[in-house]
Structure formats: structure tokens, C-alpha cells
Design an enzyme around this catalytic site. Structure first.
Site, PDB file in Angstrom:
ATOM      1  N   LYS A  37       0.859  -1.186   0.000  1.00  0.00           N
ATOM      2  CA  LYS A  37       0.000   0.000   0.000  1.00  0.00           C
ATOM      3  C   LYS A  37       0.899   1.241   0.000  1.00  0.00           C
ATOM      4  O   LYS A  37       2.020   1.150   0.461  1.00  0.00           O
ATOM      5  CB  LYS A  37      -0.885   0.031   1.259  1.00  0.00           C
ATOM      6  CG  LYS A  37      -1.645  -1.253   1.544  1.00  0.00           C
ATOM      7  CD  LYS A  37      -2.902  -1.362   0.731  1.00  0.00           C
ATOM      8  CE  LYS A  37      -3.664  -2.640   1.050  1.00  0.00           C
ATOM      9  NZ  LYS A  37      -4.796  -2.875   0.172  1.00  0.00           N
ATOM     10  N   LYS A  89       2.520  -8.679  -2.157  1.00  0.00           N
ATOM     11  CA  LYS A  89       1.475  -8.832  -3.175  1.00  0.00           C
ATOM     12  C   LYS A  89       1.186  -7.521  -3.879  1.00  0.00           C
ATOM     13  O   LYS A  89       1.099  -6.479  -3.246  1.00  0.00           O
ATOM     14  CB  LYS A  89       0.209  -9.351  -2.484  1.00  0.00           C
ATOM     15  CG  LYS A  89      -1.046  -9.308  -3.321  1.00  0.00           C
ATOM     16  CD  LYS A  89      -2.236  -9.805  -2.506  1.00  0.00           C
ATOM     17  CE  LYS A  89      -3.512  -9.736  -3.303  1.00  0.00           C
ATOM     18  NZ  LYS A  89      -3.901  -8.381  -3.662  1.00  0.00           N
ATOM     19  N   HIS A 133      -6.759 -13.566  -6.992  1.00  0.00           N
ATOM     20  CA  HIS A 133      -7.552 -12.597  -6.240  1.00  0.00           C
ATOM     21  C   HIS A 133      -8.987 -12.642  -6.752  1.00  0.00           C
ATOM     22  O   HIS A 133      -9.222 -12.855  -7.931  1.00  0.00           O
ATOM     23  CB  HIS A 133      -6.977 -11.184  -6.402  1.00  0.00           C
ATOM     24  CG  HIS A 133      -7.563 -10.224  -5.408  1.00  0.00           C
ATOM     25  ND1 HIS A 133      -8.803  -9.660  -5.578  1.00  0.00           N
ATOM     26  CD2 HIS A 133      -7.105  -9.758  -4.226  1.00  0.00           C
ATOM     27  CE1 HIS A 133      -9.081  -8.881  -4.538  1.00  0.00           C
ATOM     28  NE2 HIS A 133      -8.075  -8.923  -3.708  1.00  0.00           N
ATOM     29  N   ARG A 134      -9.948 -12.427  -5.832  1.00  0.00           N
ATOM     30  CA  ARG A 134     -11.360 -12.593  -6.201  1.00  0.00           C
ATOM     31  C   ARG A 134     -12.069 -11.253  -6.392  1.00  0.00           C
ATOM     32  O   ARG A 134     -13.258 -11.143  -6.118  1.00  0.00           O
ATOM     33  CB  ARG A 134     -12.076 -13.446  -5.158  1.00  0.00           C
ATOM     34  CG  ARG A 134     -12.026 -12.874  -3.742  1.00  0.00           C
ATOM     35  CD  ARG A 134     -12.769 -13.752  -2.750  1.00  0.00           C
ATOM     36  NE  ARG A 134     -12.806 -13.142  -1.422  1.00  0.00           N
ATOM     37  CZ  ARG A 134     -13.601 -13.531  -0.434  1.00  0.00           C
ATOM     38  NH1 ARG A 134     -14.418 -14.541  -0.611  1.00  0.00           N
ATOM     39  NH2 ARG A 134     -13.582 -12.936   0.737  1.00  0.00           N
TER      40      ARG A 134
END
Length: 466
Positions: free
Chosen positions: A165, A191, A284-285
Site C-alpha cells: 500500500k 502482493k 484474487h477474487r
């Protein structure tokens, strides 16, 4: 013989309560909310018809095929407890209706058209039973849980991850620096956020290069194998494959894909490439809640999870039970087991409508991510067990001293929980004490404990059992 034109009730053809299901049938459990005045048998039969061979009127070409062989059948209906107008309708589909090895075709058939059907107020696909004959036509996850552990040389504990982030706006060099600090501090993975693809502020090739440099440097310093989920999701399948090929050329261990926004066809192609080239695939969903969040309409995530295991992925995000995102414990554990185990018994208390045998399809590692921090570590270790990835984004990068100390805090907390569990202590009861003890020896963990001691995301789950 002429045929009788006109409209006839679906239930005359498609509602067959005496039908004995076959081992080769695909079975579906739908939550059906009929329009007022429509009987449940007609609604269930309409679902079976519209998702298989039926149309709104009798057509003469019906006489050119064997409807008995190809039609879907609604074979059982039960009312939903506590609801006046909802029913679970069970539908059996003959295997010949589906193309082999195509999740895309399976969904186009079963949920493609019927959800806009006027006779229904709402419709939700709660579960699917995929027969072994159909499962054997899929490659499934590129590698699976055991192969991943062997590649990473990491055993006996959950793996730790972190989403970098701010998710958008960093330059490639600063992004790589954040990756390095997290991995250097003790995480196994970092990630790409799901919406990091290739934007003007950071093109994909630059990001891939700086991240590869970061993970090799962290690997050399820690002596552990490290990974960064390089997001290969792109606007075209060709571009996605180009990114996957470049990742392989860099020699990194893992890449990533957004399987719902990217689509099942693209995902399955990527999974095949990953197996052929030794890359792990993190899934990833993104967009799942659009499809699965409403209780009475859409598709339950356990179906999307099954579809992913067939299409292929080594990790998938699956809710946390304790963080900021949706997920009730029993239901979440139901689809976590669906992802990992070879065989799952029907268990309605966990939302599992059918016994599912995965035969030899490898398992998928569930990823817990979203609003979790060090105080959650005992609960996560207990709930998810060793075969999981625990992903702390803000819970790593929000550490008051920076990324690397944030990573240290998480790793110390995890190792303390695993050791306590192995010594036979009860993580649910003693979790806070275990974290407090460990923080005496780790100033990084002590600082993290102080920052997040008051944080709670307490809302009632929407996705509850009936």
C-alpha cells in the site's frame, strides 16, 4: 406425428421428483424466490428448463432430439427454514450438456440466462456437485499445496503475506523498496494489489524488474525463499500471457491473476501456462461480492471457489472470519475445506449441500486478508491451520516504525502462536497472553500491539446460515 404447439407448464416436463440422480450428473442447489402466485414446483422446473434444453414454448425441433437424455431435471424442493416464500430447488444436469474442461461453458449453461427469468423474484446458486467424470477433464491448480511447500521449503506453519500500500500511485522503484523491506523483515510473500496492472505511474515491466530485484536481495540476506505476487492481469489474454512469460524469464516463483474480472477462459489458460513453466499462481477474487453478497440472489462464493479449483489457482482469497471483510466462521471454513481437501462430506450446518470428491485435483491454499493485525494471529492460526496464507496489508505497513519492523512483528507473532499450539496450548483461550509474552522479547511486536489494541471491525455477517 404432428407436435402440439403452444405453451405448456414447465413442471409437466422438468419437475421429476421420482428421478434418481446419476453419478455423472452435475447437481445444483438453487435458492428460488418465486413471484407471488407461482408454485415452487413450477419455479424449480423453470430453472431446470431455462438452464438446460427448454425455451418458453414448445418447438417442433424438440422432436429431433431426445429430451429425456438431455434435459435438466428439478428432482427435489424444500422450503428454506424461517422464510415464507423461498425454496431450495435441486436440479440435475446430464453431463453431455457441458464442454469438457470449460468452467466458462459450465457457468454459461447453469447461470447464463435463467437469472433474469420473470417468473422468479430472485435466484441464488448455493452449491454445485461436480461429478468425478467432469473433474477429470480439468487440470486444476497449477501445483497445489504440497508442491508449493516443497518449492518454498517452508513447512509446519501458515505463510505470511502483505499487500503493498498505497495500492496506487507509487513509482516502480519505491514500490520495489517497500517489497524489499517487508520480505527482509520476515514475510514470505508480498502482493500486488488487485488493481495494480500497468498504469501511467507504474508500468508493469518496471514493476516486475524492481520487485524481482527486491526479492532476490531479501532472499540473499535472509536465506529464505521469497515471493512477490506479480499481477499479470491485463486487458487482453495475449498481454496477460506476455507478462507471465516475462515473470518466468525473471525466475520469480509466483504470479497473480484477478480471476473474476479477468474471466475464466483467461484464468484457465494462465493456469496451464503456470503448470508448464513452474510458476505458482495466486488468485484474487476482485468483484466477487457483486455476485455473492446478496443472500437471496447471485452465486454463493463456495461455487466460485469450486470453479476456481477447476479452472486453476494455487492461492485464493477466502475471507478472514475476524477482519474487515465478510465471512461467517462455519460458512468460511466450509469453503476453505472445499478448497484444500480431497473429499468433503455434505454438511448443511456449514452450507455444504453436496458431498464432493475432488479425486486427484490438487488443493488451493486459502488466503485470509482484509483488516487483520497481530492481535488476530492466534485466532487466524487456529481457524485456518498451517495450509493458509495470512495476509496483513495495513497490519504490516501501518507499523509505527515502518515496513520491516511491521514484518518482524507479524513473523514473531506467528512463530509464537505456532510454537504455543505445538506445545498444546489453547490459542482461542490464551491468544492474547501468548502475544503479550512474545512482545516482551520483540520491541517491534510490542509497538504493533500498542497501535492496534483497540481496533475492531464488529458488524453482523450478511452471509449467515438459515
Amino acid at each position: 406425428v404432428g407436435f402440439k404447439a403452444g405453451v405448456k407448464e414447465y413442471k409437466l416436463t422438468y419437475y421429476t421428483p421420482e428421478y434418481e440422480t446419476k453419478d455423472t450428473d452435475i447437481l445444483a442447489a438453487f435458492r428460488v424466490t418465486p413471484q407471488p402466485g407461482v408454485p415452487p414446483e413450477e419455479a424449480g422446473a423453470a430453472v431446470a428448463a431455462e438452464s438446460s434444453t427448454g425455451t418458453w414454448t414448445t418447438v417442433w425441433t424438440d422432436g429431433l432430439t431426445s429430451l429425456d437424455r438431455y434435459k435438466g431435471r428439478c428432482y427435489h424442493i424444500e422450503p428454506v427454514p424461517g422464510e415464507t416464500d423461498q425454496y431450495i430447488c435441486y436440479v440435475a444436469y446430464p453431463l453431455d450438456l457441458f464442454e469438457e474442461g470449460s468452467v466458462t461453458n459450465m457457468f454459461t449453461s447453469i447461470v447464463g440466462n435463467v437469472f433474469g427469468f420473470k417468473a422468479l423474484r430472485a435466484l441464488r446458486l448455493e452449491d454445485l456437485r461436480i461429478p468425478t467424470a467432469y473433474i477429470k477433464t480439468f487440470q486444476g491448480p497449477p501445483h497445489g499445496i504440497q508442491v508449493e511447500r516443497d518449492k518454498l521449503n517452508k513447512y509446519g506453519r501458515p505463510l505470511l503475506g502483505c499487500t503493498i500500500k498505497p495500492k496506487l500511485g507509487l513509482s516502480a522503484k519505491n514500490y520495489g523498496r517497500a517489497v524489499y523491506e517487508c520480505l527482509r523483515g520476515g514475510l514470505d510473500f508480498t502482493k500486488d494489489d488487485e488493481n495494480v496492472n500497468s498504469q501511467p505511474f507504474m508500468r508493469w515491466r518496471d514493476r516486475f524488474l524492481f520487485c524481482a530485484e527486491a526479492l532476490y536481495k531479501a532472499q540473499a540476506e535472509t536465506g529464505e525463499i521469497k515471493g512477490h505476487y506479480l499481477n499479470a492481469t491485463a486487458g487482453t489474454c495475449e498481454e496477460m500471457m506476455k507478462r507471465a512469460v516475462f515473470a518466468r524469464e525473471l525466475g520469480v516463483p509466483i504470479i497473480m491473476h484477478d480471476y473474476l474480472t479477468g474471466g475464466f477462459t483467461a484464468n484457465t489458460s494462465l493456469a496451464h501456462y503456470c503448470r508448464d513453466n513452474g510458476l505458482l499462481l495466486h488468485i484474487h477474487r476482485a468483484m466477487h461480492a457483486v455476485i455473492d453478497r446478496q443472500k437471496n440472489h447471485g452465486i454463493h462464493f463456495r461455487v466460485l471457489a469450486k470453479a476456481l479449483r477447476m479452472s486453476g489457482g494455487d492461492h485464493i482469497h477466502s475471507g478472514t472470519v475476524v477482519g474487515k471483510l465478510e465471512g461467517e466462521r462455519d460458512i468460511t471454513l466450509g469453503f476453505v475445506d472445499l478448497l484444500r481437501d480431497d473429499f468433503i462430506e455434505k454438511d448443511r450446518s456449514r452450507g455444504i449441500y453436496f458431498t464432493q470428491d475432488w479425486v486427484s485435483l490438487p488443493g488451493v491454499i486459502p488466503v485470509a486478508s482484509g483488516g487483520i493485525h497481530v492481535w488476530h494471529m492466534p485466532a487466524l492460526t487456529e481457524i485456518f491451520g498451517d495450509d493458509s496464507v495470512l495476509q496483513f496489508g495495513g497490519g504490516t505497513l501501518g507499523h509505527p516504525w515502518g515496513n520491516a519492523p511491521g514484518a518482524v512483528a507479524n513473523r514473531v507473532a506467528l512463530e509464537a502462536c505456532v510454537q504455543a499450539r505445538n506445545e498444546g496450548r489453547d490459542l482461542a483461550a490464551e491468544g492474547n497472553a501468548i502475544i503479550r509474552e512474545a512482545s516482551k522479547w520483540s520491541p517491534e511486536l510490542a509497538a504493533a500491539c500498542e497501535v492496534w489494541k483497540e481496533i475492531k471491525f464488529e458488524f453482523k455477517a450478511v452471509d449467515t446460515l438459515d
